[in-house]
Design an enzyme around this catalytic site. Structure first.
Site, PDB file in Angstrom:
ATOM      1  N   GLU A 102       7.321   1.616  10.257  1.00  0.00           N
ATOM      2  CA  GLU A 102       7.799   0.376   9.801  1.00  0.00           C
ATOM      3  C   GLU A 102       8.583  -0.613  10.690  1.00  0.00           C
ATOM      4  OE1 GLU A 102      10.577   0.626   6.537  1.00  0.00           O
ATOM      5  OE2 GLU A 102      10.329  -1.207   5.669  1.00  0.00           O
ATOM      6  N   CYS A 146       7.682   2.724   3.422  1.00  0.00           N
ATOM      7  CA  CYS A 146       9.042   3.282   3.142  1.00  0.00           C
ATOM      8  C   CYS A 146       9.534   3.325   1.780  1.00  0.00           C
ATOM      9  CB  CYS A 146       9.906   2.362   3.797  1.00  0.00           C
ATOM     10  SG  CYS A 146      11.231   3.464   4.246  1.00  0.00           S
ATOM     11  N   LYS A 195       4.837  -4.916   1.345  1.00  0.00           N
ATOM     12  CA  LYS A 195       5.653  -3.892   0.492  1.00  0.00           C
ATOM     13  C   LYS A 195       6.140  -4.166  -0.625  1.00  0.00           C
ATOM     14  CE  LYS A 195      10.065  -1.502   1.828  1.00  0.00           C
ATOM     15  NZ  LYS A 195      11.269  -1.253   2.860  1.00  0.00           N
TER      16      LYS A 195
END
Ligand SMILES: O=C(O)CCC(=O)C(=O)O
Length: 275
Positions: free
Chosen positions: A44, A154, A113
């Protein structure tokens, strides 16, 4: 083809974008020399420190410097690159976005995301991605010559519905560029990866930056690949380095046949719907 090798680049990230790009290229070339993988996964925010003040400064539109570099490398090396994530600018908005490229250099997927990391753990980590970033709205499952692959970033991993929907869309591998920290990393990282691999019967590939105690955000590290039986295929420690493991799609079939979790869902009684 039922087996392929995936390398994960666990790199230290600096405050200078050009240095990050130089390093990622060097590490991808090293991964090719050492392991000849068919796919390379980056962490990331690999071109930018994980800190709100840097996201607008490092953000680029697609196509841009970073995505062009990844696309060219994928083509030159004839590999898939799951490009971790970068701050992506689209109009006035910035997203935490993962771009994937196939061996012809074509963009295969763009995952923004979906779940922003807005948390405040007493005595530990506190972060508000929503101060600078917008949330993505789509689930990302890319098609490769080997299998379908779910891509998330994540904090997205903490939402089992998203992971399950990717498996229901046919993903046999889930790839997660991530940057856990020194509060939630030791507490949850290994368990979350293992349980997501187990409950969706997928290979789970998690890529972190290396830990840098000089940086303002201390990434946990410990990139790893876990198989659908919950066993670790390969794992890093906290330092900079490259790991590589084999994905065996026959093993996914075998586990799904012998322990048919996806078939045993009581969809006559409950349902998970994508909107
Ligand atoms: O879920 C966590 O504990 C860490 C998440 C995170 O660091 C992120 O989403 O960037």
């Amino acid at each position: 083809m039922i087996k392929f090798k995936v390398a994960v680049i666990q790199m230290q990230i600096s405050t200078i974008k050009s240095q990050n790009l130089k390093k990622v290229k060097e590490m991808i070339l090293r991964a090719m020399e050492e392991y000849s993988p068919q796919m390379v996964v980056l962490p990331e925010m690999f071109n930018c420190p994980y800190e709100n003040k840097y996201f607008p400064l490092f953000a680029e539109e697609y196509p841009g410097e970073t995505t062009n570099m990844l696309s060219n490398l994928a083509k030159e090396l004839q590999i898939y690159i799951i490009g971790g994530s970068i701050p992506e600018k689209d109009g006035e908005q910035i997203y935490n976005t993962s771009f994937s490229f196939n061996p012809t250099g074509a963009m295969l997927g763009r995952h923004r995301k979906m779940h922003l990391f807005d948390i405040n753990v007493e005595g530990g980590v506190s972060f508000r991605e929503s101060d600078t970033l917008g949330a993505g709205g789509s689930i990302t499952v890319i098609d490769t010559e080997y299998c379908k692959i779910g891509v998330a970033i994540c904090y997205d991993m903490r939402f089992p519905e998203l992971m399950r929907l990717m498996a229901l869309e046919g993903a046999e591998v889930i790839i997660l560029p991530a940057a856990f920290n020194m509060t939630t990393g030791p507490a949850h990282w290994h368990e979350l990866i293992k349980v997501r691999a187990l409950d969706n019967q997928v290979y789970f590939v998690a890529a972190s930056p290396a830990r840098d105690l000089e940086a303002s955000y201390h990434a946990y590290g410990h990139s790893k690949i876990v198989n659908p039986w919950g066993d670790t295929v390969v794992a890093a420690d906290e330092k900079e380095g490259i790991i590589c493991g084999e994905i065996d799609l026959e093993f996914v079939d075998k586990i799904r046949q012998q322990l048919p979790l996806l078939k045993h869902r009581r969809i006559d009684r409950y349902e998970l719907k994508k909107k």
